[in-house]
Design a protein around this motif. Structure first.
Motif, PDB file in Angstrom:
ATOM      1  N   ALA A  11       9.718  13.738  -2.164  1.00 42.44           N
ATOM      2  CA  ALA A  11       9.588  12.307  -2.152  1.00 42.44           C
ATOM      3  C   ALA A  11       9.334  11.925  -3.450  1.00 42.44           C
ATOM      4  O   ALA A  11       8.578  12.406  -4.256  1.00 42.44           O
ATOM      5  CB  ALA A  11       8.767  11.689  -1.008  1.00 42.44           C
ATOM      6  N   VAL A  13       8.550   8.088  -5.536  1.00 39.84           N
ATOM      7  CA  VAL A  13       7.767   7.037  -5.297  1.00 39.84           C
ATOM      8  C   VAL A  13       8.207   5.858  -6.249  1.00 39.84           C
ATOM      9  O   VAL A  13       8.102   6.030  -7.614  1.00 39.84           O
ATOM     10  CB  VAL A  13       6.275   7.063  -5.320  1.00 39.84           C
ATOM     11  CG1 VAL A  13       5.661   5.828  -4.797  1.00 39.84           C
ATOM     12  CG2 VAL A  13       5.753   8.217  -4.483  1.00 39.84           C
ATOM     13  N   ASP A  14       8.585   4.681  -5.654  1.00 40.64           N
ATOM     14  CA  ASP A  14       8.728   3.390  -6.766  1.00 40.64           C
ATOM     15  C   ASP A  14       7.596   2.981  -7.693  1.00 40.64           C
ATOM     16  O   ASP A  14       6.573   3.356  -7.148  1.00 40.64           O
ATOM     17  CB  ASP A  14       9.180   2.105  -5.943  1.00 40.64           C
ATOM     18  CG  ASP A  14      10.383   2.441  -5.109  1.00 40.64           C
ATOM     19  OD1 ASP A  14      11.202   3.419  -5.284  1.00 40.64           O
ATOM     20  OD2 ASP A  14      10.869   1.523  -4.113  1.00 40.64           O
ATOM     21  N   ASP A  15       7.807   2.446  -8.497  1.00 39.81           N
ATOM     22  CA  ASP A  15       6.782   2.034  -9.407  1.00 39.81           C
ATOM     23  C   ASP A  15       5.765   1.260  -8.557  1.00 39.81           C
ATOM     24  O   ASP A  15       4.335   1.254  -8.697  1.00 39.81           O
ATOM     25  CB  ASP A  15       6.996   1.384 -10.784  1.00 39.81           C
ATOM     26  CG  ASP A  15       7.942   2.114 -12.023  1.00 39.81           C
ATOM     27  OD1 ASP A  15       7.702   3.296 -11.662  1.00 39.81           O
ATOM     28  OD2 ASP A  15       8.290   1.428 -12.598  1.00 39.81           O
ATOM     29  N   GLU A  16       6.229   0.278  -7.897  1.00 35.20           N
ATOM     30  CA  GLU A  16       5.285  -0.639  -7.293  1.00 35.20           C
ATOM     31  C   GLU A  16       5.493   0.096  -5.687  1.00 35.20           C
ATOM     32  O   GLU A  16       6.633   0.195  -5.173  1.00 35.20           O
ATOM     33  CB  GLU A  16       5.783  -1.986  -7.260  1.00 35.20           C
ATOM     34  CG  GLU A  16       5.768  -2.719  -8.558  1.00 35.20           C
ATOM     35  CD  GLU A  16       4.473  -3.014  -9.192  1.00 35.20           C
ATOM     36  OE1 GLU A  16       3.386  -2.787  -8.274  1.00 35.20           O
ATOM     37  OE2 GLU A  16       4.291  -2.885 -10.100  1.00 35.20           O
ATOM     38  N   PHE A  17       4.514   0.292  -4.812  1.00 32.73           N
ATOM     39  CA  PHE A  17       4.330   0.720  -3.756  1.00 32.73           C
ATOM     40  C   PHE A  17       3.111   0.544  -2.754  1.00 32.73           C
ATOM     41  O   PHE A  17       2.296  -0.161  -3.460  1.00 32.73           O
ATOM     42  CB  PHE A  17       4.578   2.272  -3.873  1.00 32.73           C
ATOM     43  CG  PHE A  17       3.348   3.049  -4.231  1.00 32.73           C
ATOM     44  CD1 PHE A  17       2.149   3.456  -3.662  1.00 32.73           C
ATOM     45  CD2 PHE A  17       3.259   3.210  -5.510  1.00 32.73           C
ATOM     46  CE1 PHE A  17       1.080   4.044  -4.238  1.00 32.73           C
ATOM     47  CE2 PHE A  17       2.118   3.835  -6.288  1.00 32.73           C
ATOM     48  CZ  PHE A  17       1.182   3.958  -5.631  1.00 32.73           C
ATOM     49  N   ILE A  24       2.839   7.148   2.017  1.00 31.66           N
ATOM     50  CA  ILE A  24       3.517   5.947   1.246  1.00 31.66           C
ATOM     51  C   ILE A  24       4.350   5.307   2.242  1.00 31.66           C
ATOM     52  O   ILE A  24       5.138   5.993   2.782  1.00 31.66           O
ATOM     53  CB  ILE A  24       4.035   6.369   0.105  1.00 31.66           C
ATOM     54  CG1 ILE A  24       2.923   6.796  -0.986  1.00 31.66           C
ATOM     55  CG2 ILE A  24       4.808   5.416  -0.716  1.00 31.66           C
ATOM     56  CD1 ILE A  24       3.122   7.353  -2.291  1.00 31.66           C
ATOM     57  N   LEU A  29       9.929   4.868  -0.864  1.00 32.65           N
ATOM     58  CA  LEU A  29      10.137   6.288  -1.154  1.00 32.65           C
ATOM     59  C   LEU A  29      11.617   6.404  -1.204  1.00 32.65           C
ATOM     60  O   LEU A  29      12.470   5.878  -0.650  1.00 32.65           O
ATOM     61  CB  LEU A  29       9.685   7.071   0.353  1.00 32.65           C
ATOM     62  CG  LEU A  29       7.926   7.152   0.172  1.00 32.65           C
ATOM     63  CD1 LEU A  29       7.913   8.101   1.553  1.00 32.65           C
ATOM     64  CD2 LEU A  29       7.376   7.901  -0.911  1.00 32.65           C
ATOM     65  N   ASP A 123       7.028  18.686  -6.741  1.00 33.18           N
ATOM     66  CA  ASP A 123       6.751  17.303  -7.457  1.00 33.18           C
ATOM     67  C   ASP A 123       5.795  16.567  -6.672  1.00 33.18           C
ATOM     68  O   ASP A 123       5.038  15.823  -7.113  1.00 33.18           O
ATOM     69  CB  ASP A 123       8.173  16.537  -7.565  1.00 33.18           C
ATOM     70  CG  ASP A 123       8.412  16.678  -8.986  1.00 33.18           C
ATOM     71  OD1 ASP A 123       7.490  16.546 -10.112  1.00 33.18           O
ATOM     72  OD2 ASP A 123       9.680  16.266  -9.402  1.00 33.18           O
ATOM     73  N   ASP A 124       6.013  16.569  -5.252  1.00 39.43           N
ATOM     74  CA  ASP A 124       5.199  15.530  -4.734  1.00 39.43           C
ATOM     75  C   ASP A 124       3.736  15.787  -4.349  1.00 39.43           C
ATOM     76  O   ASP A 124       3.021  15.402  -4.755  1.00 39.43           O
ATOM     77  CB  ASP A 124       6.150  15.080  -3.321  1.00 39.43           C
ATOM     78  CG  ASP A 124       6.689  16.362  -2.364  1.00 39.43           C
ATOM     79  OD1 ASP A 124       6.355  17.471  -2.708  1.00 39.43           O
ATOM     80  OD2 ASP A 124       7.268  15.923  -1.562  1.00 39.43           O
ATOM     81  N   ASP A 125       3.764  16.865  -3.568  1.00 40.74           N
ATOM     82  CA  ASP A 125       2.461  17.363  -3.160  1.00 40.74           C
ATOM     83  C   ASP A 125       1.587  18.290  -4.088  1.00 40.74           C
ATOM     84  O   ASP A 125       0.470  18.603  -4.113  1.00 40.74           O
ATOM     85  CB  ASP A 125       2.286  17.916  -1.643  1.00 40.74           C
ATOM     86  CG  ASP A 125       3.380  19.159  -1.351  1.00 40.74           C
ATOM     87  OD1 ASP A 125       3.723  19.777  -2.321  1.00 40.74           O
ATOM     88  OD2 ASP A 125       3.481  19.274  -0.249  1.00 40.74           O
ATOM     89  N   MET A 229      -5.535   8.673   2.162  1.00 43.85           N
ATOM     90  CA  MET A 229      -4.494   8.201   0.685  1.00 43.85           C
ATOM     91  C   MET A 229      -4.741   6.946   0.302  1.00 43.85           C
ATOM     92  O   MET A 229      -4.764   5.999   0.834  1.00 43.85           O
ATOM     93  CB  MET A 229      -2.982   8.516   1.027  1.00 43.85           C
ATOM     94  CG  MET A 229      -2.090   8.374  -0.197  1.00 43.85           C
ATOM     95  SD  MET A 229      -0.583   8.606   0.263  1.00 43.85           S
ATOM     96  CE  MET A 229      -0.201  10.319   0.382  1.00 43.85           C
TER      97      MET A 229
END
Ligand SMILES: Cc1cc2nc3c(=O)[nH]c(=O)nc-3n(C[C@H](O)[C@H](O)[C@H](O)COP(=O)(O)OP(=O)(O)OC[C@H]3O[C@@H](n4cnc5c(N)ncnc54)[C@H](O)[C@@H]3O)c2cc1C
Lengths: 263, 318
Positions: A11, A13-17, A24, A29, A123-125, A229
């Motif tokens: 996944a 993630v956008d800059d703003e989330f 998320i 995503l 990359d994600d977890d 989270m």
């Protein structure tokens, strides 16, 4: 020789989330092939092109949506793909190292590869542990964080470089069968060609459930429970230059001159 | 009551800093669990290592004299043996390249839960570990069973243990089965030599994946030239072959401590920050105001590098 490559759709993630519960919010995503796995696929495909690997199979734990990413691997030259998914997996908040290891072990038992390539981490977890845990579980040799691979199939030995900290590399010989966790930079991952993309549509992409792998749904539970989270409280006390690029560049230039580090 | 076993890490005859941080993390956890702190010292000059690790709060140090340098098969066997002897509730290891080469196998072999790259630990009804996800964009807490858990800790998150200890130091009674060793370390190689030593530079203009294409590096070199600075980079730039390895800042590259470090289109991943957090002044130019690099930046511009960098170059060109 048969090579199995673990491939994860991660996944992004956008800059703003926004966070929704322990994840998320889906709206922020995206999805991408895990960077490290891209290098692992390339390494396996190159073994095929060198006549060392007869078959390159990818395995992904992921929903149907992940097939787009899986096809990327096929388009880059993998021969066929396996995707594992069912309702139990869909409901999990977190698939921990133990759960992934059990599932992938069942795939290895089925496929009996001589070499398994995984990425160093996702990359994600970012657990960075599944490859080595898998090796121990299936009783293969292993090496973690590999940035050079030289395979002597006849002797059954993989000579690898492991990238340690601070620009130091460890040279190690590993007996096959083995699991290697592949570091970025080991090769130059190719882009899929148009021909590759067309061919990928015809390659086998098998979907298996946990039951079909002979696993109970309970493997999904693992040992870890994701309980929260949140966005880390910023520790930033940075001075932020505001304004147009012209203005911010001017303020920064002035600062650098004051510091005496710029002409 | 549970004991804690921490696994120290050495290289080339020297203990790595994370070993002392592990003592602190281990002591805190042992206090919370009402148990003792045990330390495993495996391979290398174990007697010297043990003496150095005998710091305040350490109860027992177990040495396994089995070769000069790291071999994961030896580590796994040694830790399995010590686990049986000490019967700890928790095992702590470094989240280093070598830590990740043995810890997951130890967890699997001993059927322990594993949680990696942990930045904080809290023991209550459960063991609660704090770790990042998505390259540091979020933090998460995960609960693990209160016993039978292996944790790898991120370097630099706990202060190193100090003071003099009064630990017992003993050679551990573990046998290493040579036949079960299926990997052989044949040597070491130093990489990243070459023309420029970025560690010598006073000012580094450092470029990351935000630059998008090799051709765009021109912008960075122009700025560096106008400022009389040196160009360095994050890892992807080197992975792509756009700059040679001697320009890479970070865990697997160089550690730099310039007067000014300008991070341009670099997110600030932990492995990058490991190489530049000691810079005197850190400037970040990044479109993402939440990028982790902002946590350590002294000055920041939240804007597009393709606009800011040429403007900055122009300031020095006049
Ligand atoms: C074992 C191991 C060792 C590693 N060693 C190192 C190491 O030594 N050094 C290292 O650097 N990494 C290392 N890494 C990799 C590290 O985890 C990151 O993947 C890497 O640092 C990311 O580089 P980046 O910040 O350039 O790219 P990204 O994380 O992709 O960040 C790019 C940034 O650019 C910004 N951006 C995009 N477009 C623009 C624009 N137009 N204007 C301004 N900003 C923009 C984005 O907002 C983003 O913040 C290692 C990883 C592992 C697993």
């Amino acid at each position: 020789m048969k090579v199995l490559v673990t491939v994860k759709e991660v996944a992004t993630v956008d800059d703003e989330f926004e966070i929704d519960g322990v994840g998320i919010d889906d709206r922020f995503l995206g999805a991408d092939l895990n960077e490290w796995d891209d290098y692992a696929i390339e390494e396996a495909v190159q073994l095929g092109e060198a006549g060392i690997a007869d078959e390159v199979v990818t395995v992904t734990i992921g929903p149907e949506d992940a097939e787009q990413t899986i096809r990327q691997g096929l388009a880059k030259g993998a021969d066929r793909a396996i995707r594992i998914w069912d309702d139990a997996l869909a409901e999990a908040d977190l698939l921990d190292v133990e759960a992934k290891t059990e599932i992938l072990s069942a795939v290895v038992a089925e496929e009996e590869p001589d070499l398994v390539l995984t990425g160093v981490q996702a990359d994600d977890d970012g657990f960075g542990a599944t490859g080595v845990a898998l090796a121990e579980s299936i009783d293969y040799s292993w090496a973690a964080v590999v940035n050079e691979l030289d395979l002597d199939a006849e002797a059954g030995v993989a000579s690898v470089h492991r990238e340690l900290e601070g620009g130091l590399e460890e040279l190690v010989d590993v007996d096959l069968p083995a699991v290697l966790t592949i570091q970025t930079g080991i090769n130059e991952p190719r882009y899929a060609s148009l021909r590759g993309i067309r061919q990928a549509q015809r390659k086998e992409l098998a979907h298996l459930t946990l039951e079909e792998l002979g696993l109970a749904e309970s493997v999904v539970a693992g040992d870890l429970t994701l309980t929260s989270m949140y966005e880390p409280e910023t520790e930033s006390d940075a001075t932020i230059f505001e304004g147009s690029p012209e203005e911010t560049a001017g303020q920064l230039a002035e600062l650098l001159r004051e510091e005496g580090v710029a002409p | 009551m549970s004991d804690v076993l921490v696994v120290a890490e050495g290289r080339n005859g020297e203990l790595r800093e994370v070993s002392f941080e592990l003592l602190t993390a281990g002591r805190e956890l042992a206090d919370a669990a009402g148990g003792e702190l045990h330390v495993a010292v495996i391979t290398g000059p174990v007697a010297e290592y043990a003496a150095e690790l005998n710091r305040e709060g350490v109860d027992a140090i177990h040495t396994v004299d089995a070769g000069e340098e790291f071999n994961h098969d030896v580590y796994v066997q040694a830790i399995e043996g010590l686990y049986d002897a000490v019967e700890p509730g928790y095992v702590l290891a470094p989240n280093s390249v070598n830590g990740l080469d043995y810890a997951p196998a130890v967890a699997t072999a001993l059927d322990l839960a594993i949680v990696t790259d942990v930045v904080d630990l809290e023991l209550g009804d459960a063991l609660v570990a704090t770790r990042e996800m998505y390259g540091g964009k979020v933090e998460t807490t995960v609960e693990t069973p209160t016993d039978r858990t292996l944790v790898t800790i991120r370097g630099g998150e706990w202060p190193p243990a100090e003071g003099e200890g009064s630990a017992t130091i003993e050679a551990a009674d573990v046998e290493i089965d040579e036949d079960a060793i299926s990997s052989t370390v044949t040597g070491y190689e130093e990489v990243a030599g070459g023309d420029v030593d970025i560690a010598d530079a006073d000012v580094l203009v450092s470029v990351g994946r935000g630059i998008e294409e090799e051709d765009n590096l021109e912008l960075i070199f122009e700025l560096a030239e106008a400022m009389d600075a040196t160009v360095s980079s994050s890892r992807p730039i080197v992975d792509n072959g756009w700059l040679p390895p001697n320009r890479q800042v970070g865990q697997s590259g160089k550690v730099v401590t310039p007067e000014v470090y300008i991070a341009i289109g670099i997110s600030g991943a932990v492995q990058h920050v490991a190489g530049m957090k000691g810079a005197e002044n850190i400037v970040a130019i990044n479109t993402d105001p939440n990028a982790p690099i902002m946590d350590i930046a002294d000055y920041a511009i939240h804007d597009d590098l393709f606009d800011v960098v040429p403007a900055l170059t122009a300031k020095f060109a006049d």
